[in-house]
Design an enzyme around this catalytic site. Sequence first.
Site, PDB file in Angstrom:
ATOM      1  N   ARG A  50      64.591 -55.871 -54.197  1.00 39.27           N
ATOM      2  CA  ARG A  50      64.271 -57.436 -54.128  1.00 39.27           C
ATOM      3  C   ARG A  50      63.277 -57.591 -52.848  1.00 39.27           C
ATOM      4  NH1 ARG A  50      67.678 -60.954 -52.459  1.00 39.27           N
ATOM      5  NH2 ARG A  50      69.179 -60.249 -53.754  1.00 39.27           N
ATOM      6  N   TYR A 102      43.605 -76.622 -55.884  1.00 38.16           N
ATOM      7  CA  TYR A 102      44.334 -76.071 -57.249  1.00 38.16           C
ATOM      8  C   TYR A 102      45.244 -77.249 -57.522  1.00 38.16           C
ATOM      9  CZ  TYR A 102      46.495 -73.171 -60.286  1.00 38.16           C
ATOM     10  OH  TYR A 102      47.276 -72.714 -61.546  1.00 38.16           O
ATOM     11  N   ASP A 175      43.559 -70.780 -49.212  1.00 40.78           N
ATOM     12  CA  ASP A 175      43.523 -70.213 -50.626  1.00 40.78           C
ATOM     13  C   ASP A 175      42.206 -69.865 -50.809  1.00 40.78           C
ATOM     14  OD1 ASP A 175      43.649 -69.931 -53.369  1.00 40.78           O
ATOM     15  OD2 ASP A 175      44.541 -71.371 -53.922  1.00 40.78           O
ATOM     16  N   LYS A 200      43.772 -63.956 -60.453  1.00 44.11           N
ATOM     17  CA  LYS A 200      42.657 -63.987 -61.032  1.00 44.11           C
ATOM     18  C   LYS A 200      41.647 -62.865 -60.598  1.00 44.11           C
ATOM     19  CE  LYS A 200      44.590 -68.057 -61.934  1.00 44.11           C
ATOM     20  NZ  LYS A 200      44.360 -69.197 -61.064  1.00 44.11           N
TER      21      LYS A 200
HETATM   22  C1  LIG Z   1      45.350 -69.697 -60.353  1.00 42.67           C
HETATM   23  C2  LIG Z   1      45.035 -70.478 -58.944  1.00 42.67           C
HETATM   24  C3  LIG Z   1      46.339 -70.597 -58.135  1.00 42.67           C
HETATM   25  C4  LIG Z   1      47.895 -70.330 -58.810  1.00 42.67           C
HETATM   26  O1  LIG Z   1      48.154 -68.986 -59.072  1.00 42.67           O
HETATM   27  P1  LIG Z   1      48.990 -68.265 -60.257  1.00 42.67           P
HETATM   28  O2  LIG Z   1      49.173 -66.977 -60.146  1.00 42.67           O
HETATM   29  O3  LIG Z   1      48.510 -69.085 -61.288  1.00 42.67           O
HETATM   30  O4  LIG Z   1      50.405 -69.045 -59.894  1.00 42.67           O
HETATM   31  C5  LIG Z   1      46.198 -71.094 -57.149  1.00 42.67           C
HETATM   32  N1  LIG Z   1      45.066 -71.222 -56.329  1.00 42.67           N
HETATM   33  C6  LIG Z   1      43.903 -71.349 -57.187  1.00 42.67           C
HETATM   34  C7  LIG Z   1      42.844 -71.451 -56.566  1.00 42.67           C
HETATM   35  C8  LIG Z   1      43.811 -70.718 -58.549  1.00 42.67           C
HETATM   36  O5  LIG Z   1      42.916 -70.559 -59.145  1.00 42.67           O
END
Ligand SMILES: *Cc1c(COP(=O)(O)O)cnc(C)c1O
Length: 380
Positions: A50, A102, A175, A200
């Site tokens: 973990r 997001y 982000d 992504k």
């Molecule tokens: C997809 C996304 C998230 C969240 O990611 P997950 O892996 O789906 O939890 C956060 N910020 C942005 C800009 C995203 O495109």
Amino acid sequence: MSQWKPRTFLAQALGKIDPESRAIVPPIHVSTTYQRDEDNQYRSGNVYGRADNETVREAEAIIAQLEGGAAAMVLGSGMSAAVAVFSTLSPGDHVIAPRVMYWALRNWLATEGVRHGLEVTFVDAADTSAVAAALRPGRTKLVWLETPSNPLWEISDIAAIVIVAHAAGARVAVDSTCATPLLTRPLELGADIVMHAATKYLNGHSDVIAGALVTAKIDDTWASLQRIRASHGMILGPFEAYLLIRGMRTLDLRVRAACASALELVKRLEKHAHVAAVLYPGLPSHPQHALACAQMQGGFGGMLSIRAKGGVEHAIATAARVRLWKRATSLGGVESLIEHRASIEGAGSPCPPDLLRLSVGVEDVDDLYADLDAALNGAG
Ligand SMILES: *Cc1c(COP(=O)(O)O)cnc(C)c1O
């Protein structure tokens, strides 16, 4: 491999060779537990899965190198990475987040985040003075940025916001999912933490849900994040970590291809009779194009949005008519996706109803344009 360019160290996943077998591709470590030494020590540094996993560490080393950070951690999703950052805060702490961001994270902040005692102010983060005005020195602990921001692709001036935030005693987390570490390096601009939905671009093949955090320095917040990941069980699984490593081998190639195709598509779409507006930071018509040029190196990303001239019905009909583009949420994969974004964001979203969000993949750009053109014209 710190002397090599990203494309080089990515292709070789930092060049790690398995010491026992000499395998070019290291094995996937699946063990959840590790043997203690005879004298009751854990010299390997590995105790329990973990917290400890070698495949996970390999993925982290690549991501830390990409962002120029002191350390990285990978988690079970982008959302868990973001939630881990907010979980380092205490009830009563004030945070600033973008009005355009997001959607699922915005919802989490406005509901769960507030329920756990965070005070959240949503601001126009494309306007540094609006961020500065929202700062409460001593009370604001974190400024969260997302640039380019979903799904309007506004740009936040990371370096300028870092200066005002730090002066007020607040940390800055970015982000950087859509910018990717190849186009923007927030830590070099002074940010404290970078977050990626590794689901992504980093993985890039729409087959792994994963998140990543990178820190500028090893400090108390990073120690707290490590405790939170371990105690909340947020670590990425070893198979997903392996797929992420494999995906990142081609990150540079994929991102360059997506950037080039996106730029070509927006140039053609801007002239399209059925398109009212094209949102893309690489266009001179974008209100923050100059900032995007200064902050993003080597491209403006593979994400763009268009507003259909015929309104919401035309937008939804266009998405219904494409044959090559796939109608789906998410982004950053090798296959191009189209999405009527307001349909997934729901009530209260700043997303205009006539907006289609496009994630440009690595297909041939003429094929992509022809399909979109036919769908916009109603001839799909
Ligand atoms: C997809 C996304 C998230 C969240 O990611 P997950 O892996 O789906 O939890 C956060 N910020 C942005 C800009 C995203 O495109």
